[in-house]
Design a protein around this motif. Structure first.
Motif, PDB file in Angstrom:
ATOM      1  N   HIS A   1    -101.248 128.836 -87.403  1.00 56.30           N
ATOM      2  CA  HIS A   1    -101.073 127.968 -88.550  1.00 56.30           C
ATOM      3  C   HIS A   1    -100.268 128.690 -89.604  1.00 56.30           C
TER       4      HIS A   1
ATOM      5  N   HIS B   1     -98.103 127.126 -91.594  1.00 55.17           N
ATOM      6  CA  HIS B   1     -97.685 126.247 -92.686  1.00 55.17           C
ATOM      7  C   HIS B   1     -98.875 125.959 -93.598  1.00 55.17           C
TER       8      HIS B   1
ATOM      9  N   CYS C   1    -101.880 119.212 -93.576  1.00 56.16           N
ATOM     10  CA  CYS C   1    -102.858 118.664 -92.638  1.00 56.16           C
ATOM     11  C   CYS C   1    -103.813 117.731 -93.389  1.00 56.16           C
TER      12      CYS C   1
ATOM     13  N   HIS D   1     -94.782 116.815 -88.278  1.00 53.77           N
ATOM     14  CA  HIS D   1     -95.840 117.780 -88.553  1.00 53.77           C
ATOM     15  C   HIS D   1     -96.559 118.202 -87.257  1.00 53.77           C
TER      16      HIS D   1
ATOM     17  N   CYS E   1     -97.772 121.736 -85.644  1.00 52.70           N
ATOM     18  CA  CYS E   1     -99.178 122.001 -85.924  1.00 52.70           C
ATOM     19  C   CYS E   1    -100.048 121.561 -84.759  1.00 52.70           C
TER      20      CYS E   1
ATOM     21  N   CYS F   1    -103.327 119.534 -85.715  1.00 48.71           N
ATOM     22  CA  CYS F   1    -103.178 118.103 -85.983  1.00 48.71           C
ATOM     23  C   CYS F   1    -102.841 117.338 -84.708  1.00 48.71           C
TER      24      CYS F   1
HETATM   25 ZN    ZN Z   1    -101.651 120.078 -89.385  1.00 50.08          ZN
END
Ligand code: ZN
Lengths: 88, 207
Positions: free
Chosen positions: A4, A6, A11, A37, A41, A44
């Motif tokens: 992660h 970012h 999120c 995104h 990610c 997510c």
């Molecule tokens: Zn995310």
């Protein structure tokens, strides 16, 4: 691995729209944002995938039909005993 | 003992059925029960989580429905109106069951942070391509029962019974926006519960 690098704020920000997203109720700009995104990610991506699976699993949950004796008692309590056991 | 038959084709449309109900036609009432009884029972069962209580709810609901057909304004479908009466009857019984005074109207999830996903592993299951095992079904049913009633009712109507957002909102007498918020919270909570069972746990095909 879930890396992660970012901002978690993204999120969090997107989370509230995920049901609309999987229901196809979200406008295109936001869909694009979510998809972009998700490319970066893993968390997510998994949340969207498993949220979709959750909805799908419940969609497939078989309904328990009303048992005949429950319908019979329902007819009786509605003063409809004349219809008890009537053909479907 | 079987006496009269129930002819579901007697009424051309819902308006005709409603007219017959209003005139006190017992056959029309029997038709309504036949046509909608199972769906209402399904909702009651999912909200109450207990067959005996579901039966009580369905009886409450149809007694109420038959007694106040005149208040049905025909703006929604008959089924939506019945879902509303049934859901109310179920939530009313849940209120009575609880001895504390926690409001059932507002979901108990307050802080936004509590909604953040915690379970972040993939699931090895392919819904729609395999039958649900009885073990998984039980996990799913218990997960629904663990939801706060307001979230549970929204989820049951929309995602289990398959009502549209508009119909489910009408049945709960809340706005579509409020319905969507409850639905989303319910789904997130259920996802967490199911994740405990499904993460890294390959599903066998049910026999
Ligand atoms: Zn995310």
């Amino acid at each position: 691995m879930n890396t992660h690098d970012h901002d978690h704020g993204d999120c969090r920000q997107l989370l509230k729209d995920l049901s609309d997203y999987i229901d196809g109720d979200l406008d295109e700009t936001l869909c694009v944002e979510i998809e972009r995104h998700m490319n970066d990610c893993d968390n997510c991506r998994v949340v969207v995938d498993t949220l979709r699976k959750t909805v799908s699993l419940y969609h497939d949950l078989p309904a328990t039909p009303m048992p005949a004796e429950v319908e019979e008692r329902l007819f009786r309590c509605l003063d409809l005993e004349a219809f008890v056991g009537a053909e479907r | 003992m079987a006496g009269l038959t129930i002819d579901l084709n007697l009424y051309a449309d819902e308006a005709t059925l409603i007219d017959a109900l209003l005139s006190g036609d017992k056959h029309a009432c029997a038709c309504m029960v036949r046509q909608h009884g199972s769906q209402m029972y399904a909702v009651a069962l999912r909200i109450m989580g207990d067959p005996d209580e579901a039966e009580d709810v369905v009886q409450d609901a149809f007694i109420s429905a038959c007694g106040k057909v005149a208040s049905f304004e025909g703006r929604s479908k008959l089924s939506t109106w019945l879902y509303r009466i049934t859901t109310n009857a179920a939530l009313m019984r849940l209120r009575k069951r609880r001895d504390d005074t926690v409001s059932l109207d507002e979901p108990q999830i307050g802080e936004e942070g509590e909604l953040l996903p915690r379970q972040l592993g993939d699931w090895e299951i392919d819904p729609g391509r395999q039958a649900l095992s009885s073990e998984l079904r039980q996990v799913m049913e218990e997960a629904v029962e663990s939801l706060p009633p307001a979230l549970r009712a929204a989820f049951v109507l929309r995602d289990i019974q398959g009502l549209s957002t508009q119909e489910a909102a009408e049945a709960l007498d809340i706005s579509e926006t409020a319905l969507k918020v409850r639905l989303h919270r319910a789904r997130l909570a259920l996802r967490e519960r199911l994740a405990g069972y499904l993460t890294g746990h390959p599903q066998e095909m049910a026999p």
